[in-house]
Design a protein around this motif. Structure first.
Motif, PDB file in Angstrom:
ATOM      1  N   TYR A 161       0.832  -1.191   0.000  1.00 43.18           N
ATOM      2  CA  TYR A 161       0.000   0.000   0.000  1.00 43.18           C
ATOM      3  C   TYR A 161       0.871   1.247   0.000  1.00 43.18           C
ATOM      4  CZ  TYR A 161      -3.164  -3.566   1.861  1.00 43.18           C
ATOM      5  OH  TYR A 161      -3.893  -4.691   2.045  1.00 43.18           O
ATOM      6  N   PHE A 162       0.364   2.308  -0.594  1.00 43.53           N
ATOM      7  CA  PHE A 162       0.986   3.631  -0.488  1.00 43.53           C
ATOM      8  C   PHE A 162      -0.076   4.672  -0.799  1.00 43.53           C
ATOM      9  CE2 PHE A 162       1.306   4.597  -5.006  1.00 43.53           C
ATOM     10  CZ  PHE A 162       1.253   3.336  -5.588  1.00 43.53           C
ATOM     11  N   LEU A 163       0.206   5.903  -0.372  1.00 46.03           N
ATOM     12  CA  LEU A 163      -0.721   7.011  -0.573  1.00 46.03           C
ATOM     13  C   LEU A 163      -0.358   7.751  -1.836  1.00 46.03           C
ATOM     14  CD1 LEU A 163      -1.032   8.459   3.035  1.00 46.03           C
ATOM     15  CD2 LEU A 163      -2.474   6.768   1.918  1.00 46.03           C
ATOM     16  N   GLN A 164      -1.369   8.093  -2.597  1.00 41.03           N
ATOM     17  CA  GLN A 164      -1.150   8.840  -3.833  1.00 41.03           C
ATOM     18  C   GLN A 164      -1.460  10.320  -3.557  1.00 41.03           C
ATOM     19  OE1 GLN A 164      -3.306   7.291  -7.144  1.00 41.03           O
ATOM     20  NE2 GLN A 164      -2.980   9.081  -8.417  1.00 41.03           N
ATOM     21  N   SER A 165      -0.413  11.119  -3.432  1.00 46.03           N
ATOM     22  CA  SER A 165      -0.582  12.536  -3.123  1.00 46.03           C
ATOM     23  C   SER A 165       0.650  13.299  -3.582  1.00 46.03           C
ATOM     24  CB  SER A 165      -0.802  12.737  -1.619  1.00 46.03           C
ATOM     25  OG  SER A 165      -0.869  14.107  -1.317  1.00 46.03           O
ATOM     26  N   ASN A 166       0.411  14.451  -4.185  1.00 49.68           N
ATOM     27  CA  ASN A 166       1.508  15.337  -4.620  1.00 49.68           C
ATOM     28  C   ASN A 166       1.776  16.455  -3.611  1.00 49.68           C
ATOM     29  OD1 ASN A 166       1.768  13.890  -7.030  1.00 49.68           O
ATOM     30  ND2 ASN A 166       0.132  15.088  -8.017  1.00 49.68           N
ATOM     31  N   ASP A 167       0.979  16.468  -2.533  1.00 47.43           N
ATOM     32  CA  ASP A 167       1.124  17.514  -1.518  1.00 47.43           C
ATOM     33  C   ASP A 167       2.150  17.074  -0.488  1.00 47.43           C
ATOM     34  OD1 ASP A 167      -1.202  19.205   0.762  1.00 47.43           O
ATOM     35  OD2 ASP A 167       0.880  19.633   0.165  1.00 47.43           O
ATOM     36  N   ALA A 168       3.222  17.865  -0.372  1.00 44.49           N
ATOM     37  CA  ALA A 168       4.264  17.520   0.603  1.00 44.49           C
ATOM     38  C   ALA A 168       3.794  17.736   2.022  1.00 44.49           C
ATOM     39  CB  ALA A 168       5.531  18.331   0.326  1.00 44.49           C
ATOM     40  N   GLN A 169       2.711  18.524   2.203  1.00 39.09           N
ATOM     41  CA  GLN A 169       2.208  18.823   3.538  1.00 39.09           C
ATOM     42  C   GLN A 169       1.103  17.862   3.966  1.00 39.09           C
ATOM     43  OE1 GLN A 169       3.707  21.139   5.402  1.00 39.09           O
ATOM     44  NE2 GLN A 169       5.087  21.511   3.649  1.00 39.09           N
ATOM     45  N   VAL A 170       0.997  16.739   3.292  1.00 36.34           N
ATOM     46  CA  VAL A 170      -0.025  15.780   3.677  1.00 36.34           C
ATOM     47  C   VAL A 170       0.222  15.324   5.098  1.00 36.34           C
ATOM     48  CG1 VAL A 170       1.239  13.784   2.771  1.00 36.34           C
ATOM     49  CG2 VAL A 170      -1.236  13.679   2.991  1.00 36.34           C
ATOM     50  N   LYS A 171      -0.854  15.224   5.874  1.00 34.27           N
ATOM     51  CA  LYS A 171      -0.734  14.960   7.299  1.00 34.27           C
ATOM     52  C   LYS A 171      -0.736  13.479   7.638  1.00 34.27           C
ATOM     53  CE  LYS A 171      -3.030  19.281   8.604  1.00 34.27           C
ATOM     54  NZ  LYS A 171      -1.893  19.839   9.368  1.00 34.27           N
ATOM     55  N   PHE A 172      -0.887  12.591   6.654  1.00 35.36           N
ATOM     56  CA  PHE A 172      -1.082  11.182   6.967  1.00 35.36           C
ATOM     57  C   PHE A 172      -0.053  10.320   6.244  1.00 35.36           C
ATOM     58  CE2 PHE A 172      -5.028  12.070   9.024  1.00 35.36           C
ATOM     59  CZ  PHE A 172      -5.555  13.147   8.328  1.00 35.36           C
ATOM     60  N   ALA A 173       0.203   9.140   6.794  1.00 36.68           N
ATOM     61  CA  ALA A 173       1.113   8.157   6.211  1.00 36.68           C
ATOM     62  C   ALA A 173       0.488   6.772   6.362  1.00 36.68           C
ATOM     63  CB  ALA A 173       2.483   8.219   6.882  1.00 36.68           C
ATOM     64  N   ILE A 174       0.956   5.817   5.541  1.00 33.80           N
ATOM     65  CA  ILE A 174       0.418   4.442   5.571  1.00 33.80           C
ATOM     66  C   ILE A 174       1.560   3.452   5.595  1.00 33.80           C
ATOM     67  CG2 ILE A 174       0.265   4.230   3.044  1.00 33.80           C
ATOM     68  CD1 ILE A 174      -2.303   2.606   3.487  1.00 33.80           C
ATOM     69  N   ASP A 175       1.403   2.399   6.376  1.00 34.52           N
ATOM     70  CA  ASP A 175       2.381   1.307   6.415  1.00 34.52           C
ATOM     71  C   ASP A 175       2.184   0.460   5.148  1.00 34.52           C
ATOM     72  OD1 ASP A 175       4.189  -0.357   8.616  1.00 34.52           O
ATOM     73  OD2 ASP A 175       3.191  -1.619   7.122  1.00 34.52           O
ATOM     74  N   ARG A 176       3.241   0.288   4.356  1.00 31.72           N
ATOM     75  CA  ARG A 176       3.111  -0.356   3.036  1.00 31.72           C
ATOM     76  C   ARG A 176       2.735  -1.829   3.126  1.00 31.72           C
ATOM     77  NH1 ARG A 176       7.704  -2.848   0.860  1.00 31.72           N
ATOM     78  NH2 ARG A 176       7.102  -2.046  -1.179  1.00 31.72           N
ATOM     79  N   HIS A 177       2.981  -2.478   4.269  1.00 33.17           N
ATOM     80  CA  HIS A 177       2.667  -3.904   4.407  1.00 33.17           C
ATOM     81  C   HIS A 177       1.356  -4.144   5.157  1.00 33.17           C
ATOM     82  CE1 HIS A 177       6.519  -4.956   2.715  1.00 33.17           C
ATOM     83  NE2 HIS A 177       7.159  -4.201   3.632  1.00 33.17           N
ATOM     84  N   SER A 178       1.162  -3.447   6.285  1.00 39.60           N
ATOM     85  CA  SER A 178      -0.031  -3.696   7.092  1.00 39.60           C
ATOM     86  C   SER A 178      -1.231  -2.881   6.639  1.00 39.60           C
ATOM     87  CB  SER A 178       0.264  -3.387   8.560  1.00 39.60           C
ATOM     88  OG  SER A 178       0.531  -1.996   8.729  1.00 39.60           O
ATOM     89  N   GLY A 179      -1.028  -1.745   5.927  1.00 40.90           N
ATOM     90  CA  GLY A 179      -2.117  -0.905   5.490  1.00 40.90           C
ATOM     91  C   GLY A 179      -2.672   0.000   6.577  1.00 40.90           C
ATOM     92  N   ILE A 180      -1.944   0.195   7.696  1.00 45.63           N
ATOM     93  CA  ILE A 180      -2.418   1.057   8.788  1.00 45.63           C
ATOM     94  C   ILE A 180      -2.117   2.515   8.440  1.00 45.63           C
ATOM     95  CG2 ILE A 180      -2.112   1.663  11.217  1.00 45.63           C
ATOM     96  CD1 ILE A 180      -1.496  -1.270  11.751  1.00 45.63           C
ATOM     97  N   VAL A 181      -3.183   3.347   8.480  1.00 45.49           N
ATOM     98  CA  VAL A 181      -3.039   4.783   8.219  1.00 45.49           C
ATOM     99  C   VAL A 181      -2.826   5.492   9.562  1.00 45.49           C
ATOM    100  CG1 VAL A 181      -4.136   6.826   7.251  1.00 45.49           C
ATOM    101  CG2 VAL A 181      -4.497   4.583   6.184  1.00 45.49           C
ATOM    102  N   ARG A 182      -1.781   6.358   9.640  1.00 50.79           N
ATOM    103  CA  ARG A 182      -1.447   7.079  10.866  1.00 50.79           C
ATOM    104  C   ARG A 182      -1.325   8.574  10.574  1.00 50.79           C
ATOM    105  NH1 ARG A 182       0.543   3.241  14.539  1.00 50.79           N
ATOM    106  NH2 ARG A 182       1.103   1.236  13.572  1.00 50.79           N
ATOM    107  N   LEU A 183      -1.442   9.353  11.657  1.00 50.92           N
ATOM    108  CA  LEU A 183      -1.141  10.791  11.579  1.00 50.92           C
ATOM    109  C   LEU A 183       0.371  10.946  11.649  1.00 50.92           C
ATOM    110  CD1 LEU A 183      -2.467  13.613  11.486  1.00 50.92           C
ATOM    111  CD2 LEU A 183      -2.350  13.643  13.983  1.00 50.92           C
ATOM    112  N   LYS A 184       0.958  11.667  10.681  1.00 48.58           N
ATOM    113  CA  LYS A 184       2.403  11.790  10.604  1.00 48.58           C
ATOM    114  C   LYS A 184       2.972  12.410  11.875  1.00 48.58           C
ATOM    115  CE  LYS A 184       3.466  12.110   5.675  1.00 48.58           C
ATOM    116  NZ  LYS A 184       4.009  12.997   4.619  1.00 48.58           N
ATOM    117  N   PRO A 185       4.170  12.001  12.242  1.00 51.30           N
ATOM    118  CA  PRO A 185       4.828  12.647  13.388  1.00 51.30           C
ATOM    119  C   PRO A 185       4.985  14.156  13.152  1.00 51.30           C
ATOM    120  CG  PRO A 185       5.962  10.622  12.797  1.00 51.30           C
ATOM    121  CD  PRO A 185       4.968  10.875  11.718  1.00 51.30           C
ATOM    122  N   GLY A 186       4.661  14.927  14.162  1.00 53.86           N
ATOM    123  CA  GLY A 186       4.760  16.378  14.078  1.00 53.86           C
ATOM    124  C   GLY A 186       3.540  17.043  13.470  1.00 53.86           C
TER     125      GLY A 186
END
Length: 832
Positions: A164-189
């Protein structure tokens, strides 16, 4: 028997078939692996089956599937080329069972082949919980899990692994995803702020590990949207939800006293916001009240902070204290009855039912639905929604379902149920309909066709089959009469009441004459309604004919090393009654011959290879042996017949000359021999006519006076048969006399009147077909002076001395033929 199938479709595949015995019923399990996305279109070569028969017989290939299975392959029965009929899909069917067969006619081998469809990377990952909407409080800390994405790829191996990965061109996106488990998290900071953005949309891409598809490496992916709603925390003034507010006070409500926030009529609980009535509704002078409610925030110290005000509208309404009630002509009623004929017209109102309904409450409390509950969708009620009261009508919806043969009486429940009240008061009434029968059914046979079998020797009046038709109508309408029709019914009769079909009293059934009959049987009621069924009668063949040879005494000429064939015919119609087995009952000398039980071919034992061995066995120069052959059918009981076969033995080296060689080569093709004989006879006739014409013209041109020739026909003996061609009795048919008397038409112009008018005799039979000379036996000159015919068994005596033909005798023969033809023409002219 064995069958091997390889995965590689290029080299030919061999199936080995033995015809020395019947194929066994054991089926060998075989398997074959084939790519799911086979790189061919329909009709493309997939495999080549190649079979051989040790006896050299041609083979045929077959391909069948289990009943109900899709046929993915097809095979050419002659070449064994296996082609693809439909594209393969492992996800639909990963295993295909095929029955491969090879046959040389009498024998057949069937092999069961398991085809395993191998996977190709042709499936995209599929999300199981996307798209989705997630509520996240704005106070969520960075790095915290928000949602787990789940996608599945139906392929196997690397093609079925998902990242899995997120499709976004915005560098300020607030979220990230674990490529194997598919868990979406709020980015650190990163933090969420409800006042800046209440919703975030992120696109999640699921990608497989790639694999081969149509010979190329292919990676497949899919995407879905995750919607994240930011939930506000308590950092703004209170807001009333669901405004405006409306409340109702029922006519029998009791007042409630509260020591807080009261205006004399209503009170409110300061904690939960519950508004209550403090006086009896009967004391109120108006039906509608508008009151204002204030909501204030309280800090940790208990002090009031920001506040908001909302308006609440309260209405005093009627109490729902009356249920719906059904009425008849004489007051409330809960059962209505009606008698009518079956199958009324669709849309017709059942006028015998007079129903009304009433609810004495007011407003929404008097609004209810009407519904009819009963067997099937036969009737429906109008109206379906009632306010206060209405006249109820019952209409026919499905006329065909109102059937006396199914229901003599119909019972329905008429329901009235309130719609919007908490109490949901209801009422019911029974509707009972008594049905009367009509003649609405034609007789119906228990089957569309009947199949019967009867032995061919059955006497007249024998039962064949019993047909049955039923008319569900009552009384006379349900009585059925039977009759038969059609050209095939001449041999049969039917009992009109019982439906029993039997043969005519005079009927004589013979499977050899006609084995199949079909006709129609008719079932009719008293008003002429009817139905038809077809009857198929098969006359079972019995073994009532014995095999028969063309003659009880047969003569054959056998060349050492080559068989001779005998044939018997059984007039029975079906197998096994007409299947013949041949056997040798007696032979002189014994144990010399073998016979093929199926074909009737007789051959010498394998150790007899020359005439010397034959003479050593017989101890004499005679080379003619006797064999008693039996032909027996396979019926029950079995019949048989025998024939004496005289076999004249010779060696192939004694057959000299191209003509004899041709006859031996054509012994199994009698049509070819007959064609050659007919051609030879035609040539001889043409040559004779030409010679006669030339001689006649030459004599006519010359002025020579020739001696007259008179044809004197002997009086025929009617009991005497024509002598075979080649005997010494040719002069008994016609005699030629030379006369010197010049007064008897010396110019041979046929203008004279003959002194003797012969009686009419039948013309001689047509020329017998040319019979080749008999094959010589192995003996010295002078030991035998006769030979047997190879076809008819007649004996031709060899002339002792061969006549010498001269040119003059040939001319005389031609003249005799000419005169014979002219006399015959003149005789016929005098007759007419």
């Amino acid at each position: 028997m064995s069958l091997l199938i390889l995965a590689n479709p290029q080299p030919p595949h061999h199936l080995y078939l033995s015809t020395s015995h019947h194929p066994t019923t054991k089926q060998w399990e075989c398997c074959m692996r084939m790519p799911e996305q086979f790189p061919f279109s329909s009709g493309t070569l997939v495999y080549i089956l190649n079979g051989t028969d040790p006896e050299g017989q041609p083979v045929r290939y077959g391909l069948t599937f289990e009943p109900g299975s899709k046929e993915y392959f097809q095979v050419d029965s002659k070449t064994g080329i296996l082609t693809l009929a439909e594209e393969l899909d492992r996800e639909v069917q990963d295993e295909i069972e095929v029955l491969v067969s090879i046959t040389d006619g009498p024998n057949k081998v069937v092999e069961r082949v398991q085809v395993f469809v191998m996977d190709a990377n042709d499936e995209r990952p599929q999300f199981h919980n996307m798209p989705a909407i997630v509520d996240v409080p704005e106070s969520t800390s960075s790095g915290k899990s928000i949602y787990k994405v789940w996608a599945v790829d139906m392929d196997t191996g690397s093609g079925g692994s998902v990242t899995y990965f997120l499709q976004s061109n915005d560098a300020q996106v607030k979220f990230a995803i674990d490529r194997h488990s598919g868990i979406v998290r709020l980015k650190p900071g990163m933090t969420l702020d409800y006042e800046k953005a209440t919703t975030h949309f992120i696109t999640v891409v699921a990608k497989d590990g790639g694999g081969i598809y149509n010979g190329k490496q292919q990676v497949m992916s899919s995407s879905a949207t995750l919607t994240i709603n930011v939930i506000d925390t308590q950092d703004t003034p209170p807001v009333f939800i669901g405004t405006p507010y409306f409340g109702y006070v029922y006519e029998v409500s009791s007042p409630v006293s509260f020591p807080f926030l009261s205006d004399g009529v209503f009170g409110i609980n300061k904690t939960n916001g519950c508004i209550t009535l403090r006086v009896y509704p009967a004391h109120l002078r108006k039906e509608m009240f508008n009151i204002k409610v204030k909501a204030s925030e309280v800090n940790a110290d208990g002090n009031l902070m920001d506040s908001s005000i909302a308006t609440v509208t309260i209405q005093v309404v009627d109490l729902n204290n009356h249920p719906p009630t059904f009425y008849g002509e004489n007051g409330p009623k809960n059962m209505f009855e009606l008698t009518m004929y079956e199958h009324p017209t669709d849309g017709e109102i059942l006028r015998g039912l007079k129903i009304s309904v009433n609810d004495s409450d007011q407003g929404a409390n008097a609004k209810f639905n009407l519904r009819l509950v009963g067997p099937g969708r036969m009737l429906h009620v109008v109206p379906q929604t009632v306010l206060n009261e209405a006249q109820v009508s019952i209409l026919v919806e499905n006329s065909s379902a109102i059937d006396y043969e199914k229901f003599h009486m119909l019972t329905f429940k008429l329901l009235a149920v309130e719609i919007d009240t908490p109490e949901r008061f209801s009422a019911t009434a029974d509707i009972v309909i008594h049905l009367l029968d009509t003649n609405d059914n034609a007789p119906k046979f228990s089957s569309d066709y009947y199949i019967a079998r009867i032995p061919e020797n059955s006497p007249g009046g024998s039962n064949v089959v019993s047909v049955t038709a039923v008319d569900p109508d009552s009384g006379l309408w349900g009585e059925v009469k039977y009759s038969i029709h059609g050209s095939g019914s001449d041999m049969f009769l039917i009992q009109s009441q019982s439906g029993i079909i039997y043969t005519q009293p005079w009927a004589s059934l013979d499977a050899e004459v006609k084995s199949k009959f079909n006709f129609y049987v008719k079932a009719e009621d008293t008003e002429g309604k009817y139905s038809l069924a077809e009857v198929f009668v098969t006359i079972l063949d019995l073994n009532d004919h014995a095999p028969e040879f063309n003659d009880n005494f047969l003569e054959k000429t056998m060349v050492i090393g080559a068989p001779v064939k005998i044939e018997a015919i059984d007039d029975d119609a079906e197998e096994p009654n007409n299947v013949i087995e041949y056997s040798i009952m007696k032979a002189d000398p014994d144990n010399i011959f073998d016979i093929d039980a199926d074909t009737g071919e007789i051959k010498l034992k394998s150790f007899i290879k020359s005439m010397d061995i034959v003479q050593n066995i017989t101890k004499q120069k005679d080379c003619t042996w006797s064999v008693v052959v039996q032909a027996r059918d396979r019926g029950s009981p079995s019949f048989s017949t025998t024939a004496m076969v005289k076999i004249d033995i010779t060696e192939e080296t004694q057959l000299n000359g191209p003509f004899v060689s041709f006859l031996m080569q054509s012994r199994d093709n009698p049509v070819k021999v007959l064609g050659m004989i007919a051609g030879f006879i035609c040539i001889m006739v043409v040559v004779t006519v030409l010679i006669s014409t030339i001689s006649f013209l030459r004599n006519k041109k010359s002025n020579k006076i020739l001696p007259s020739r008179r044809i004197i026909r002997k009086r025929p003996n009617h009991r005497r048969q024509w002598a075979p061609k080649g005997t010494d009795n040719e002069d008994e048919q016609f005699h030629v006399k030379e006369e010197i008397n010049a007064a008897d038409n010396v110019n041979c112009n046929n203008n004279m009147i003959p002194q003797y008018q012969p009686h009419y005799y039948p013309p001689p039979p047509p020329c017998a077909p040319f019979i080749p000379p008999p094959l010589p036996c192995h003996h010295t000159s002078g030991e035998r002076n006769w030979a047997r015919s190879n076809s008819s068994g007649s004996v031709a005596i060899k002339p002792k001395k061969k006549p010498i033909k001269t040119k003059e005798s040939q001319v005389n023969t031609a003249l005799v033929s000419e005169l014979k033809m002219r006399l015959e023409q003149r005789r016929l002219a005098n007759q007419y």
